[in-house]
Enzyme design. Structure first.
Site, PDB file in Angstrom:
ATOM      1  N   TYR A 174       0.849  -1.199   0.000  1.00 15.99           N
ATOM      2  CA  TYR A 174       0.000   0.000   0.000  1.00 15.99           C
ATOM      3  C   TYR A 174       0.883   1.247   0.000  1.00 15.99           C
ATOM      4  O   TYR A 174       1.873   1.323   0.729  1.00 15.99           O
ATOM      5  CB  TYR A 174      -0.935   0.010   1.220  1.00 15.99           C
ATOM      6  CG  TYR A 174      -1.923  -1.140   1.146  1.00 15.99           C
ATOM      7  CD1 TYR A 174      -3.094  -1.034   0.412  1.00 15.99           C
ATOM      8  CD2 TYR A 174      -1.630  -2.368   1.744  1.00 15.99           C
ATOM      9  CE1 TYR A 174      -3.970  -2.123   0.283  1.00 15.99           C
ATOM     10  CE2 TYR A 174      -2.497  -3.449   1.626  1.00 15.99           C
ATOM     11  CZ  TYR A 174      -3.666  -3.319   0.885  1.00 15.99           C
ATOM     12  OH  TYR A 174      -4.508  -4.399   0.742  1.00 15.99           O
ATOM     13  N   SER A 175       0.493   2.226  -0.819  1.00 14.59           N
ATOM     14  CA  SER A 175       1.222   3.497  -0.852  1.00 14.59           C
ATOM     15  C   SER A 175       0.957   4.269   0.432  1.00 14.59           C
ATOM     16  O   SER A 175      -0.145   4.191   0.984  1.00 14.59           O
ATOM     17  CB  SER A 175       0.743   4.354  -2.030  1.00 14.59           C
ATOM     18  OG  SER A 175       0.905   3.675  -3.236  1.00 14.59           O
TER      19      SER A 175
ATOM     20  N   CYS B 125      -0.140   7.328 -10.898  1.00 10.87           N
ATOM     21  CA  CYS B 125      -0.420   6.233  -9.960  1.00 10.87           C
ATOM     22  C   CYS B 125      -1.907   5.885  -9.973  1.00 10.87           C
ATOM     23  O   CYS B 125      -2.759   6.767 -10.018  1.00 10.87           O
ATOM     24  CB  CYS B 125       0.005   6.632  -8.547  1.00 10.87           C
ATOM     25  SG  CYS B 125      -0.076   5.257  -7.369  1.00 10.87           S
TER      26      CYS B 125
ATOM     27  N   GLU C  96       3.437   4.170 -11.177  1.00 10.78           N
ATOM     28  CA  GLU C  96       3.150   3.043 -10.279  1.00 10.78           C
ATOM     29  C   GLU C  96       1.673   2.683 -10.457  1.00 10.78           C
ATOM     30  O   GLU C  96       0.792   3.409 -10.002  1.00 10.78           O
ATOM     31  CB  GLU C  96       3.429   3.438  -8.827  1.00 10.78           C
ATOM     32  CG  GLU C  96       3.554   2.231  -7.929  1.00 10.78           C
ATOM     33  CD  GLU C  96       4.289   2.576  -6.635  1.00 10.78           C
ATOM     34  OE1 GLU C  96       5.522   2.402  -6.587  1.00 10.78           O
ATOM     35  OE2 GLU C  96       3.627   3.034  -5.692  1.00 10.78           O
TER      36      GLU C  96
ATOM     37  N   TYR D  99      -1.361  -0.571 -10.559  1.00  8.55           N
ATOM     38  CA  TYR D  99      -1.614  -1.903 -10.005  1.00  8.55           C
ATOM     39  C   TYR D  99      -3.033  -2.338 -10.286  1.00  8.55           C
ATOM     40  O   TYR D  99      -3.835  -1.540 -10.746  1.00  8.55           O
ATOM     41  CB  TYR D  99      -1.329  -1.913  -8.500  1.00  8.55           C
ATOM     42  CG  TYR D  99      -1.904  -0.755  -7.714  1.00  8.55           C
ATOM     43  CD1 TYR D  99      -3.191  -0.808  -7.187  1.00  8.55           C
ATOM     44  CD2 TYR D  99      -1.152   0.409  -7.512  1.00  8.55           C
ATOM     45  CE1 TYR D  99      -3.703   0.253  -6.459  1.00  8.55           C
ATOM     46  CE2 TYR D  99      -1.668   1.466  -6.783  1.00  8.55           C
ATOM     47  CZ  TYR D  99      -2.946   1.387  -6.261  1.00  8.55           C
ATOM     48  OH  TYR D  99      -3.448   2.437  -5.539  1.00  8.55           O
TER      49      TYR D  99
HETATM   50  P1  FAD Z   1      -6.730 -10.337  -2.806  1.00 12.50           P
HETATM   51  O1  FAD Z   1      -7.338 -11.277  -1.845  1.00 12.50           O
HETATM   52  O2  FAD Z   1      -5.250 -10.338  -2.981  1.00 12.50           O
HETATM   53  O3  FAD Z   1      -7.423 -10.510  -4.200  1.00 12.50           O
HETATM   54  C1  FAD Z   1      -6.927  -9.883  -5.340  1.00 12.50           C
HETATM   55  C2  FAD Z   1      -7.963 -10.016  -6.415  1.00 12.50           C
HETATM   56  O4  FAD Z   1      -8.950  -9.013  -6.189  1.00 12.50           O
HETATM   57  C3  FAD Z   1      -7.383  -9.735  -7.785  1.00 12.50           C
HETATM   58  O5  FAD Z   1      -6.943 -10.907  -8.395  1.00 12.50           O
HETATM   59  C4  FAD Z   1      -8.542  -9.117  -8.489  1.00 12.50           C
HETATM   60  O6  FAD Z   1      -9.339 -10.134  -9.044  1.00 12.50           O
HETATM   61  C5  FAD Z   1      -9.348  -8.442  -7.416  1.00 12.50           C
HETATM   62  N1  FAD Z   1      -9.188  -6.975  -7.340  1.00 12.50           N
HETATM   63  C6  FAD Z   1     -10.179  -6.096  -7.527  1.00 12.50           C
HETATM   64  N2  FAD Z   1      -9.756  -4.839  -7.370  1.00 12.50           N
HETATM   65  C7  FAD Z   1      -8.440  -4.896  -7.065  1.00 12.50           C
HETATM   66  C8  FAD Z   1      -7.435  -3.904  -6.801  1.00 12.50           C
HETATM   67  N3  FAD Z   1      -7.701  -2.584  -6.784  1.00 12.50           N
HETATM   68  N4  FAD Z   1      -6.189  -4.311  -6.531  1.00 12.50           N
HETATM   69  C9  FAD Z   1      -5.895  -5.627  -6.498  1.00 12.50           C
HETATM   70  N5  FAD Z   1      -6.814  -6.613  -6.753  1.00 12.50           N
HETATM   71  C10 FAD Z   1      -8.077  -6.257  -7.030  1.00 12.50           C
HETATM   72  N6  FAD Z   1      -4.412  -0.787  -2.930  1.00 12.50           N
HETATM   73  C11 FAD Z   1      -5.046   0.194  -2.246  1.00 12.50           C
HETATM   74  O7  FAD Z   1      -6.227   0.044  -1.887  1.00 12.50           O
HETATM   75  N7  FAD Z   1      -4.380   1.364  -1.910  1.00 12.50           N
HETATM   76  C12 FAD Z   1      -3.100   1.598  -2.248  1.00 12.50           C
HETATM   77  O8  FAD Z   1      -2.536   2.662  -1.934  1.00 12.50           O
HETATM   78  C13 FAD Z   1      -2.415   0.577  -2.983  1.00 12.50           C
HETATM   79  N8  FAD Z   1      -1.128   0.770  -3.364  1.00 12.50           N
HETATM   80  C14 FAD Z   1      -0.498  -0.205  -4.093  1.00 12.50           C
HETATM   81  C15 FAD Z   1       0.823   0.033  -4.496  1.00 12.50           C
HETATM   82  C16 FAD Z   1       1.477  -0.931  -5.240  1.00 12.50           C
HETATM   83  C17 FAD Z   1       2.885  -0.649  -5.709  1.00 12.50           C
HETATM   84  C18 FAD Z   1       0.832  -2.166  -5.558  1.00 12.50           C
HETATM   85  C19 FAD Z   1       1.532  -3.220  -6.354  1.00 12.50           C
HETATM   86  C20 FAD Z   1      -0.469  -2.397  -5.134  1.00 12.50           C
HETATM   87  C21 FAD Z   1      -1.157  -1.425  -4.398  1.00 12.50           C
HETATM   88  N9  FAD Z   1      -2.467  -1.629  -3.979  1.00 12.50           N
HETATM   89  C22 FAD Z   1      -3.109  -0.629  -3.293  1.00 12.50           C
HETATM   90  C23 FAD Z   1      -3.185  -2.910  -4.200  1.00 12.50           C
HETATM   91  C24 FAD Z   1      -3.024  -3.791  -2.943  1.00 12.50           C
HETATM   92  O9  FAD Z   1      -1.660  -4.172  -2.824  1.00 12.50           O
HETATM   93  C25 FAD Z   1      -3.850  -5.082  -2.997  1.00 12.50           C
HETATM   94  O10 FAD Z   1      -3.556  -5.768  -4.189  1.00 12.50           O
HETATM   95  C26 FAD Z   1      -5.338  -4.815  -2.926  1.00 12.50           C
HETATM   96  O11 FAD Z   1      -5.685  -4.174  -1.706  1.00 12.50           O
HETATM   97  C27 FAD Z   1      -6.105  -6.140  -3.021  1.00 12.50           C
HETATM   98  O12 FAD Z   1      -5.639  -6.984  -2.003  1.00 12.50           O
HETATM   99  P2  FAD Z   1      -6.633  -7.978  -1.259  1.00 12.50           P
HETATM  100  O13 FAD Z   1      -5.832  -8.815  -0.346  1.00 12.50           O
HETATM  101  O14 FAD Z   1      -7.795  -7.230  -0.681  1.00 12.50           O
HETATM  102  O15 FAD Z   1      -7.194  -8.837  -2.468  1.00 12.50           O
END
Ligand code: FAD
Ligand code: A2P
Length: 411
Positions: free
Chosen positions: A204-205, A372, A409, A411
């Site tokens: 998370y950022s 981003c 960045e 995602y």
């Molecule tokens: P998981 O259980 O891991 O399931 C992921 C699945 O959910 C994916 O396969 C997809 O089908 C679905 N999905 C739907 N919407 C999303 C989404 N927006 N991102 C990922 N998967 C999604 N998230 C934030 O909310 N705020 C941030 O500031 C943020 N910054 C990030 C910075 C970087 C560099 C990266 C790589 C990712 C960032 N993310 C951010 C995304 C975060 O890391 C997670 O991937 C996201 O919160 C989903 O995780 P989860 O465990 O809830 O879902």
């Protein structure tokens, strides 16, 4: 120098599944598509990887930098690697390679660059602005995370709208967790996945500036969107985002990081910031904007221009506080895609509408660009920059990347 390897030997490139935060950076960076992933692990295909090292510098955790010297015919297959929870122990090289001549060297960080590490990915820089402050990275790894206490958790989108985005404040007490604007951290959600293995960390950022969400306090904030469906629109509760959005004041979370050594803001006076984001991609923009806001009295800020995309005004994180910022401090451009009775607008449309002012910023060597948010926006935003810059874009793009002036960045 390393001795050349005999033809039947291989320095196999592996990714440590215990440290990897599954951010996809390595897969995006690999110029020969040797890296792939399944629902659990990122892996390297030994038949394709040419040890070019392009993926090493951008990896936020260092999990990418693992090598095993072995007989080529014994290389770990993709299937082997998909099944790992940890890296296998190093095997001893065959006896004939252990004696004279001296043992072959497995590459070290600074020992091998067979090609120069690139200064940029396909679209953005891998080097920071020249004047950026030096960041701390990887102070805490998954095996030794730091505990932070939740001191605030509230929704920053309207309660009756579909997008549930939370502003979460974490306090580190007296534990060292220094950050710069643009950096990120990892959260270890509790519990195990369907295979009984500990959940991997999500990234998370950081949404607050270097001196804390509250100035002078050892705390920081995150902007987290609750994932309620998968990318195909099927109902699915994201593990970590739901865990975070449901946290109560006083709860503790396990944190790793910080991560990020290039998506950083310039530190010198009069540097301009051109910020382009969608949804939670606003987190690093909030951090940078707030850092600048806190130093308005010092009169060192350059121009700040923001393009911010969201479905509706009511689903735009931080809408209220953003609208209170003075016009002579930041030039705010909203792009709303699902506002009733309004045509769909994306950030790239708004950038084209402001082409004259964006072009003026692009022409200024003191301008630093940050993109981003949704992965899908990246191509459109780059096309908009190309359209605004005109014929000189390719040269300018190369210069921006080489000088640490274009950071992406998604995602
Ligand atoms: P998981 O259980 O891991 O399931 C992921 C699945 O959910 C994916 O396969 C997809 O089908 C679905 N999905 C739907 N919407 C999303 C989404 N927006 N991102 C990922 N998967 C999604 N998230 C934030 O909310 N705020 C941030 O500031 C943020 N910054 C990030 C910075 C970087 C560099 C990266 C790589 C990712 C960032 N993310 C951010 C995304 C975060 O890391 C997670 O991937 C996201 O919160 C989903 O995780 P989860 O465990 O809830 O879902
Ligand atoms: P859309 O209405 O088409 O989904 P989200 O709320 O899903 O995080 O998205 C934030 C904003 O980014 C939404 O307005 C969304 O519009 C928009 N968006 C979606 N795809 C793109 C894209 N390819 N380029 C720019 N913006 C996009």
């Amino acid at each position: 120098m390393n001795a050349p390897l005999p033809a039947d030997m291989l320095k196999q490139h592996l990714i440590d599944p215990e440290i990897c935060i599954r951010c996809n950076t390595c897969e995006e960076t690999c110029p020969v598509d040797a890296i792939t992933h399944d629902g659990r692990n990122y892996v390297v295909d030994p038949a394709i990887c040419n040890s070019c090292m392009a993926c090493i510098p951008p990896c936020p955790t260092g999990s990418i930098d693992n090598w095993r010297l072995m007989l080529r015919e014994e290389a770990y297959s993709l299937e082997d690697q998909f099944g790992w929870d940890e890296l296998p122990r190093e095997k001893k090289p065959p006896a004939e390679y252990q004696a004279d001549p001296p043992p072959l060297q497995v590459p070290q960080h600074d020992a091998v660059p067979e090609v120069q590490a690139p200064a940029s990915t396909a679209s953005g820089s891998m080097v920071p602005p020249w004047s950026a402050a030096h960041p701390y990275v990887n102070l805490y790894a998954p095996k030794a995370p730091v505990a932070a206490t939740v001191v605030g958790n509230y929704r920053v989108t309207d309660a009756d709208m579909g997008s549930d985005v939370h502003h979460i404040v974490l306090d580190f007490g007296s534990l060292f967790f220094p950050v710069l604007e643009g950096q990120s951290l990892g959260i270890l959600p509790p519990g195990v996945d369907a295979h009984g293995r500990a959940h991997f960390a999500r990234q998370y950022s950081i949404a607050s500036p270097r001196d804390g969400e509250r100035p002078g306090y050892n705390n920081l904030s995150l902007t987290v969107k609750r994932v309620t469906e998968d990318y195909d629109g099927k109902p699915y509760a994201g593990v970590c985002s739901n865990y975070l959005c449901d946290l109560a004041k006083g709860d503790t979370v396990q944190v790793i990081g910080p991560f990020g050594s290039s998506f950083l803001m310039p530190n010198h006076a009069r540097a301009n910031l051109l910020m382009i984001c969608t949804g939670t991609g606003s987190a690093p923009m909030r951090a940078m904007t707030e850092h600048c806001r806190r130093r308005i009295a010092q009169d060192v800020n350059g121009k700040l221009m923001l393009f911010f995309g969201a479905r509706t005004r009511r689903e735009l994180p931080y809408f209220g506080p953003l609208m209170k910022l003075p016009e002579n401090f930041i030039d705010i451009n909203l792009a709303l895609s699902r506002e009733p009775d309004q045509p769909k607008r994306y950030v790239q449309d708004a950038m084209r509408e402001r082409a004259v002012d964006v072009a003026a910023l692009l022409a200024d060597e003191n301008t630093y660009i940050y993109v981003c948010g949704l992965k899908g926006m990246e191509a459109g935003v780059l096309q908009a920059l190309r359209d605004v810059a005109g014929a000189g874009w390719d040269a300018l793009h190369a210069q921006l990347r080489a000088q640490g002036r274009l950071h992406v960045e998604t995602y």
